[in-house]
Enzyme design. Structure first.
Site, PDB file in Angstrom:
ATOM      1  N   ARG A 137     -29.027 -32.681 -32.951  1.00 14.77           N
ATOM      2  CA  ARG A 137     -29.275 -34.243 -32.763  1.00 14.77           C
ATOM      3  C   ARG A 137     -30.382 -34.559 -31.736  1.00 14.77           C
ATOM      4  O   ARG A 137     -30.878 -35.672 -31.899  1.00 14.77           O
ATOM      5  CB  ARG A 137     -28.022 -35.030 -32.513  1.00 14.77           C
ATOM      6  CG  ARG A 137     -27.925 -36.361 -32.663  1.00 14.77           C
ATOM      7  CD  ARG A 137     -26.478 -36.951 -32.502  1.00 14.77           C
ATOM      8  NE  ARG A 137     -26.326 -38.519 -32.705  1.00 14.77           N
ATOM      9  CZ  ARG A 137     -26.205 -39.510 -31.784  1.00 14.77           C
ATOM     10  NH1 ARG A 137     -25.958 -39.019 -30.615  1.00 14.77           N
ATOM     11  NH2 ARG A 137     -25.915 -40.747 -32.116  1.00 14.77           N
ATOM     12  N   ILE A 145     -29.650 -44.642 -34.089  1.00 13.91           N
ATOM     13  CA  ILE A 145     -29.134 -43.598 -34.744  1.00 13.91           C
ATOM     14  C   ILE A 145     -27.673 -43.543 -34.806  1.00 13.91           C
ATOM     15  O   ILE A 145     -27.307 -44.223 -33.518  1.00 13.91           O
ATOM     16  CB  ILE A 145     -29.767 -42.345 -34.091  1.00 13.91           C
ATOM     17  CG1 ILE A 145     -28.986 -41.166 -34.644  1.00 13.91           C
ATOM     18  CG2 ILE A 145     -29.447 -42.109 -32.716  1.00 13.91           C
ATOM     19  CD1 ILE A 145     -29.622 -39.816 -34.245  1.00 13.91           C
ATOM     20  N   SER A 146     -26.988 -43.791 -35.865  1.00 13.94           N
ATOM     21  CA  SER A 146     -25.424 -44.240 -35.826  1.00 13.94           C
ATOM     22  C   SER A 146     -24.703 -43.212 -34.617  1.00 13.94           C
ATOM     23  O   SER A 146     -25.217 -42.125 -34.398  1.00 13.94           O
ATOM     24  CB  SER A 146     -25.033 -44.040 -37.119  1.00 13.94           C
ATOM     25  OG  SER A 146     -25.499 -44.843 -38.072  1.00 13.94           O
ATOM     26  N   GLN A 147     -23.520 -43.530 -34.332  1.00 11.94           N
ATOM     27  CA  GLN A 147     -22.697 -42.916 -33.580  1.00 11.94           C
ATOM     28  C   GLN A 147     -22.318 -41.670 -34.408  1.00 11.94           C
ATOM     29  O   GLN A 147     -22.097 -41.610 -35.529  1.00 11.94           O
ATOM     30  CB  GLN A 147     -21.481 -43.724 -33.309  1.00 11.94           C
ATOM     31  CG  GLN A 147     -20.376 -43.053 -32.561  1.00 11.94           C
ATOM     32  CD  GLN A 147     -19.149 -44.008 -32.312  1.00 11.94           C
ATOM     33  OE1 GLN A 147     -19.059 -44.959 -33.024  1.00 11.94           O
ATOM     34  NE2 GLN A 147     -18.275 -43.492 -31.507  1.00 11.94           N
ATOM     35  N   PRO A 148     -22.266 -40.368 -33.782  1.00  8.75           N
ATOM     36  CA  PRO A 148     -21.560 -39.291 -34.590  1.00  8.75           C
ATOM     37  C   PRO A 148     -20.620 -39.292 -35.112  1.00  8.75           C
ATOM     38  O   PRO A 148     -20.413 -38.918 -36.163  1.00  8.75           O
ATOM     39  CB  PRO A 148     -21.564 -38.058 -33.316  1.00  8.75           C
ATOM     40  CG  PRO A 148     -22.679 -38.890 -32.329  1.00  8.75           C
ATOM     41  CD  PRO A 148     -22.687 -40.199 -32.451  1.00  8.75           C
TER      42      PRO A 148
END
Ligand code: SAM
Length: 212
Positions: free
Chosen positions: A32, A58-61
Site C-alpha cells: 500500500r 485512497i479508501s480505508q483498507p
C-alpha cells in the site's frame, strides 16, 4: 521491511470481520505504501483513508477488504471498477487473479496511476472517462465495484452486469452512504443487501452527482 505492518493490518481486518483468506492474502502481497504520496507513507498501513491529491482519497483498507469480500469472487472474474484513484483496489483485484477494467474521471489521477501500474508491471485496463456510463466495449462484467458514493445506482452499470453477477456500490448523500450489494438474477430482476455507514468521495457524472 513493511511485512510486520502488513501483518498487523491483516489482524485488524480479521478482527473487523474479514474472513475471506484470498482477500487477506492479497493485503499481505500488495504494497500500500507505493499507492500513497511520499509525505504520508508512514501511515500507509494504518486502517484509514488517506488523501491522494485533487481532493480524492485512497479508501480505508477495511472498506477495500469489505467490498472485495462482498464481490464473492470465484475463478478469474471480469471486473469493472469505477473510480481507479490510487489504483490500490485494482491492484488487490489483479493480485487475486482477476481481469480488471477500471475507469477514472480525473485525468491527472488516471495518468499518474497508469504510470505507476506500468512501473510495477500491474496488468489492468485503465480507462479515462465517466464511469457512471460504464465501459460498453468490454461488457458484460461478472462483477462491478464502484468506489465513489452516488445518489442512485447507475442504470447503465446494471445493464452491463452479467446475469448472475454482483455489483457493490455505496449509495446515499454526499456525506454518508449505504453499501448496496446487488445480485443480478435476470435481465430485469435484482436482489439487494444493504450495509449502512460508509463515507466516500462523490461519484460525479451523468448518472452520479453534478460536478463540484
Ligand atoms: N479505488 C480507489 C483506490 O483504490 O484508491 C478509491 C478512489 S477514491 C475513494 C474515488 C475515485 O473515484 C476518485 O479518484 C474520483 O476521482 C473517482 N470518480 C468519481 N466519480 C467518478 C466517475 N463518474 N467515473 C470515474 N471515476 C470517478
Amino acid at each position: 521491511m513493511h511485512e510486520d505492518k502488513k501483518e498487523e493490518l491483516v489482524k485488524i481486518l480479521m478482527k473487523e470481520g474479514i474472513t475471506d483468506k484470498k482477500v487477506l492474502n492479497a493485503f499481505l502481497k500488495v504494497d500500500r505504501h507505493l499507492f500513497v504520496p511520499d509525505i504520508i507513507k508512514l501511515h500507509a498501513y494504518s486502517n484509514v483513508a488517506l488523501p491522494i491529491g485533487h481532493e480524492q482519497t485512497i479508501s480505508q483498507p477495511y472498506t477495500v477488504a469489505f467490498m472485495t469480500q462482498a464481490l464473492e469472487l470465484n475463478g478469474r472474474n471480469k471486473i469493472l471498477e469505477i473510480g481507479t484513484g490510487s489504483g490500490f483496489q485494482a491492484a488487490i483485484l489483479v493480485q487475486m487473479g482477476m481481469k480488471v477494467f477500471s475507469i477514472e474521471r480525473q485525468f491527472e489521477i488516471h495518468q499518474k496511476t497508469q504510470k505507476l501500474f506500468d512501473s510495477l508491471g500491474i496488468r489492468a485496463a485503465l480507462i479515462y472517462g465517466d464511469g457512471t456510463l460504464g465501459w460498453k466495449e468490454a461488457a458484460p462484467y461478472d462483477r462491478i465495484i464502484v468506489t465513489a458514493g452516488g445518489p442512485e445506482v447507475p442504470k447503465r452499470l446494471l445493464k452491463q452486469l452479467s446475469v448472475g453477477g454482483k455489483m457493490v456500490i455505496p449509495v446515499g448523500n454526499r456525506v454518508s452512504q449505504t453499501m448496496q450489494i446487488i445480485t443480478k438474477i435476470s435481465e430485469k430482476e435484482f436482489s439487494t443487501k444493504e450495509v449502512p455507514n460508509f463515507k466516500f468521495v462523490p461519484l460525479i457524472g451523468k448518472e452520479g452527482w453534478k460536478s463540484e
